[in-house]
Scaffold this motif. Structure first.
Motif, PDB file in Angstrom:
ATOM      1  N   ALA A  69      -2.900   9.632   7.174  1.00 42.64           N
ATOM      2  CA  ALA A  69      -2.222   9.200   5.948  1.00 42.64           C
ATOM      3  C   ALA A  69      -0.939   9.991   5.768  1.00 42.64           C
ATOM      4  N   VAL A  70       0.064   9.310   5.218  1.00 40.80           N
ATOM      5  CA  VAL A  70       1.279   9.971   4.752  1.00 40.80           C
ATOM      6  C   VAL A  70       1.267   9.762   3.250  1.00 40.80           C
ATOM      7  N   GLY A  71       1.077  10.870   2.523  1.00 37.53           N
ATOM      8  CA  GLY A  71       0.823  10.734   1.097  1.00 37.53           C
ATOM      9  C   GLY A  71      -0.471   9.955   0.932  1.00 37.53           C
ATOM     10  N   SER A  72      -0.421   8.880   0.171  1.00 35.50           N
ATOM     11  CA  SER A  72      -1.617   8.053  -0.022  1.00 35.50           C
ATOM     12  C   SER A  72      -1.584   6.783   0.840  1.00 35.50           C
ATOM     13  N   THR A  73      -0.587   6.663   1.708  1.00 37.29           N
ATOM     14  CA  THR A  73      -0.445   5.469   2.536  1.00 37.29           C
ATOM     15  C   THR A  73      -1.107   5.666   3.904  1.00 37.29           C
ATOM     16  N   PRO A  74      -2.054   4.816   4.267  1.00 41.86           N
ATOM     17  CA  PRO A  74      -2.649   4.921   5.599  1.00 41.86           C
ATOM     18  C   PRO A  74      -1.616   4.630   6.686  1.00 41.86           C
ATOM     19  N   ASN A 143       8.034  18.002  18.106  1.00 37.35           N
ATOM     20  CA  ASN A 143       6.901  17.332  18.730  1.00 37.35           C
ATOM     21  C   ASN A 143       6.112  16.447  17.771  1.00 37.35           C
ATOM     22  N   LEU A 144       6.424  16.502  16.479  1.00 35.34           N
ATOM     23  CA  LEU A 144       5.812  15.619  15.504  1.00 35.34           C
ATOM     24  C   LEU A 144       6.755  14.436  15.318  1.00 35.34           C
ATOM     25  N   MET A 145       6.291  13.258  15.736  1.00 36.75           N
ATOM     26  CA  MET A 145       7.152  12.075  15.759  1.00 36.75           C
ATOM     27  C   MET A 145       6.479  10.898  15.066  1.00 36.75           C
ATOM     28  N   ALA A 146       7.291   9.903  14.720  1.00 35.62           N
ATOM     29  CA  ALA A 146       6.779   8.696  14.061  1.00 35.62           C
ATOM     30  C   ALA A 146       7.491   7.469  14.620  1.00 35.62           C
ATOM     31  N   LEU A 147       6.810   6.345  14.513  1.00 35.48           N
ATOM     32  CA  LEU A 147       7.321   5.060  14.967  1.00 35.48           C
ATOM     33  C   LEU A 147       6.996   4.021  13.909  1.00 35.48           C
ATOM     34  N   ALA A 148       8.019   3.316  13.437  1.00 36.59           N
ATOM     35  CA  ALA A 148       7.804   2.231  12.481  1.00 36.59           C
ATOM     36  C   ALA A 148       7.393   0.987  13.247  1.00 36.59           C
ATOM     37  N   PHE A 149       6.459   0.234  12.694  1.00 35.43           N
ATOM     38  CA  PHE A 149       6.097  -1.052  13.277  1.00 35.43           C
ATOM     39  C   PHE A 149       7.047  -2.106  12.723  1.00 35.43           C
ATOM     40  N   GLY A 150       7.899  -2.635  13.589  1.00 34.00           N
ATOM     41  CA  GLY A 150       8.848  -3.669  13.174  1.00 34.00           C
ATOM     42  C   GLY A 150       9.773  -3.156  12.097  1.00 34.00           C
ATOM     43  N   ASP A 151       9.949  -3.961  11.054  1.00 33.85           N
ATOM     44  CA  ASP A 151      10.850  -3.574   9.968  1.00 33.85           C
ATOM     45  C   ASP A 151      10.088  -3.035   8.757  1.00 33.85           C
ATOM     46  N   ARG A 152       8.858  -2.613   8.964  1.00 38.54           N
ATOM     47  CA  ARG A 152       8.054  -2.081   7.860  1.00 38.54           C
ATOM     48  C   ARG A 152       8.619  -0.744   7.376  1.00 38.54           C
ATOM     49  N   VAL A 153       8.465  -0.488   6.114  1.00 41.28           N
ATOM     50  CA  VAL A 153       8.942   0.749   5.504  1.00 41.28           C
ATOM     51  C   VAL A 153       7.954   1.871   5.832  1.00 41.28           C
ATOM     52  N   VAL A 154       8.475   2.936   6.396  1.00 41.95           N
ATOM     53  CA  VAL A 154       7.660   4.093   6.737  1.00 41.95           C
ATOM     54  C   VAL A 154       7.575   4.986   5.505  1.00 41.95           C
ATOM     55  N   PRO A 155       6.365   5.347   5.096  1.00 45.15           N
ATOM     56  CA  PRO A 155       6.243   6.202   3.916  1.00 45.15           C
ATOM     57  C   PRO A 155       6.727   7.621   4.213  1.00 45.15           C
ATOM     58  N   ALA A 156       7.259   8.259   3.191  1.00 46.42           N
ATOM     59  CA  ALA A 156       7.638   9.670   3.282  1.00 46.42           C
ATOM     60  C   ALA A 156       6.579  10.474   2.563  1.00 46.42           C
ATOM     61  N   GLY A 157       6.371  11.690   3.013  1.00 44.27           N
ATOM     62  CA  GLY A 157       5.412  12.549   2.340  1.00 44.27           C
ATOM     63  C   GLY A 157       4.675  13.435   3.327  1.00 44.27           C
ATOM     64  N   LEU A 158       3.591  13.991   2.845  1.00 42.61           N
ATOM     65  CA  LEU A 158       2.792  14.927   3.615  1.00 42.61           C
ATOM     66  C   LEU A 158       1.803  14.169   4.502  1.00 42.61           C
ATOM     67  N   LEU A 159       1.796  14.484   5.786  1.00 39.95           N
ATOM     68  CA  LEU A 159       0.885  13.883   6.756  1.00 39.95           C
ATOM     69  C   LEU A 159      -0.436  14.622   6.721  1.00 39.95           C
ATOM     70  N   THR A 160      -1.514  13.862   6.600  1.00 42.92           N
ATOM     71  CA  THR A 160      -2.849  14.456   6.634  1.00 42.92           C
ATOM     72  C   THR A 160      -3.740  13.666   7.596  1.00 42.92           C
ATOM     73  N   TYR A 161      -4.656  14.373   8.193  1.00 38.51           N
ATOM     74  CA  TYR A 161      -5.629  13.795   9.114  1.00 38.51           C
ATOM     75  C   TYR A 161      -7.020  14.026   8.565  1.00 38.51           C
ATOM     76  N   SER A 162      -7.941  13.096   8.819  1.00 40.62           N
ATOM     77  CA  SER A 162      -9.339  13.327   8.463  1.00 40.62           C
ATOM     78  C   SER A 162      -9.936  14.386   9.376  1.00 40.62           C
ATOM     79  N   VAL A 163      -9.482  14.384  10.626  1.00 45.97           N
ATOM     80  CA  VAL A 163      -9.938  15.357  11.621  1.00 45.97           C
ATOM     81  C   VAL A 163      -8.690  16.072  12.125  1.00 45.97           C
ATOM     82  N   GLU A 164      -8.630  17.370  11.945  1.00 47.31           N
ATOM     83  CA  GLU A 164      -7.485  18.140  12.444  1.00 47.31           C
ATOM     84  C   GLU A 164      -7.755  18.559  13.875  1.00 47.31           C
ATOM     85  N   GLY A 165      -6.716  18.437  14.709  1.00 45.14           N
ATOM     86  CA  GLY A 165      -6.855  18.798  16.123  1.00 45.14           C
ATOM     87  C   GLY A 165      -6.231  20.114  16.433  1.00 45.14           C
TER      88      GLY A 165
END
Length: 165
Positions: A69-74, A143-165
């Protein structure tokens, strides 16, 4: 010589072979344990977003997407990505990544994040996550990167994982 890789969605029968590929590729148990933790977390694991590349129907590489999730957005998270050492740098990993990203783009999540080699993942369209306003509390480097799917708006905010690696 160019190899055309066959890819497919992984199955439950692939569970142990993916663990073996992970151990061979990374050379340590840490990444195998992380893979097991992802698989054990129903809020994170998406079985249909595990893709393998095969040789003679034998999996030799894989890539997977899980939920984050980025903020509250999956969003989706790519990794681990692993290739048996004897097949590395031959396109098997690329084939698995491209297949899983194509499947991921069919879902509702707007983007995918990855923590990986900053000289490898840009070939798929990944850019530094901070360009999108995505931050992780422990790491905001290249090394922390992101990719937008098509023209979808990428959320800004804090990235969280259910499982931290």
């Amino acid at each position: 010589m160019s190899i055309t890789w066959n890819t497919r969605v992984g199955t439950s029968a692939d569970e142990q072979v993916l663990r073996d590929i992970t151990l061979q590729a990374f050379g340590r148990q840490y990444e195998v344990d992380y893979l097991d933790a992802l698989r054990a977390e129903p809020a994170t694991w998406i079985p249909e977003l595990v893709c393998v590349a095969t040789v003679d129907d034998r999996p030799i590489a894989y890539a997977l997407l899980t939920l984050a999730a980025v903020g509250s957005t999956p969003v989706l998270s790519l990794g681990p990505v692993a290739v048996v050492p004897e097949y590395q740098r031959q396109g098997a990993g690329d084939a698995a990544v491209r297949t899983v990203l194509a499947l991921g783009s069919e879902r509702k999540e707007p983007a995918v994040v990855v923590l990986g080699h900053d000289n490898y993942y840009p070939r798929f369209g990944f850019r530094q996550a901070t360009e999108f306003g995505i931050h992780h509390p422990q790491y905001d480097g290249p090394n922390l990167m992101a990719l937008a799917f098509g023209d979808r708006v990428v959320p800004a905010g804090l990235l969280t994982y259910s499982v931290e690696g």
